[in-house]
Design an enzyme around this catalytic site. Sequence first.
Site, PDB file in Angstrom:
ATOM      1  CE  LYS A 117      -8.330   5.428  -4.061  1.00 19.65           C
ATOM      2  NZ  LYS A 117      -8.682   6.714  -3.446  1.00 19.65           N
ATOM      3  CE  LYS A 199       1.135   5.923  -4.171  1.00 15.91           C
ATOM      4  NZ  LYS A 199      -0.065   6.713  -4.294  1.00 15.91           N
ATOM      5  CE  LYS A 202      -3.479   5.542   4.263  1.00 18.24           C
ATOM      6  NZ  LYS A 202      -3.233   6.168   2.965  1.00 18.24           N
TER       7      LYS A 202
END
Length: 333
Positions: A117, A199, A202
């Site tokens: 992140k 993975k 969205k």
Amino acid sequence: MAEQEKKTVLSGIQPSGSPTLGNYVGALKNWKLLQTDDRLCYYCVANLHALTVRQDPADLRRRAGETVALLLACGIDPEKSVLFVQSHVHEHAELNWVLCCNTYMGELSRMTQFKDKSAKHADNINAGLFTYPVLMAGDILLYQSDLVPVGADQKQHIEIARDIAIRFNNAYGETFKIPEGFIPQFGARVMSLQDPSMKMSKSDPNPNGFVAIMDDPSVIMKKFKRAVTDSDTFIAFDPENKPGVSNLLSIYTSFTGLTMDEAVKHFDGLGYGSLKAEVAEAVIAGLEPVQNEYKKILSDKAYLEKIMSDGAEKASAQARKTLRKVYRKVGLA
Ligand code: TRP
């Protein structure tokens, strides 16, 4: 069954605009199945976690309710389970502080999600992103959870929650139950339809990579038809050498309830075109009732508000007990 004998299940989902098939298969579908008489399930809309990336306040507020509606639509029964929004139960933030003071910088800097992140949001590497796993450990430990159903990407977070609980118990005496993670065998990791090494997400810049739970049937069909497979012509489950085909097969088993062997047998002799179309059909049929129910619930704001306030009240009752115990143990009360 007596309340005290029940196993406690807890899980959380971040409120986001468009939860994907990955969220559905890896989490929500199992959450529904875990609601048996011998378990008490807590399901939390993790809006405090969502603040670790920049949010539009109005969107964040709206999405909390939408996510509760989604959980209801996925079959979470507010009569059986406690469904609540994390920020409505202030004990989460309070326990977080105490646990932060019992967690090491070193262990947090080993978290792969923090590394990922912070690479992705290089302009906003905030302290909350770093302590994210502690907040999550608090969610789990506040309810004295036995079982935490999560997708495979959350495994490290469950481990640190256990480590923190064990450390705290050793330092201050028995306080927290040590939770176990529960990761489904297939479907725990639904991969991108465009790049099966990643993975499904969205935030994928290529919208063909993910299917949103609320996508129209025609869009779902189109996205599966474009799914990446490989240059072979046979259908087999082999995630290493045939990641695209294997991803489609595991989505298929999850929606049909077939075992992997049965699914592979079912497609014996068929081509990738049939595989993609049949997977899409199974997904469309499985999501249709969820989509309909979601629209219905969202149109009844009063009902949704009531579910959220009842849920917060029930969650607080347990959270308060644990927090009081923690405050006493560490000398804050
Ligand atoms: N971090 C989890 C995710 O992104 C969401 C979450 C928040 C969670 N709190 C939790 C999951 C507690 C399990 C238990 O998927």
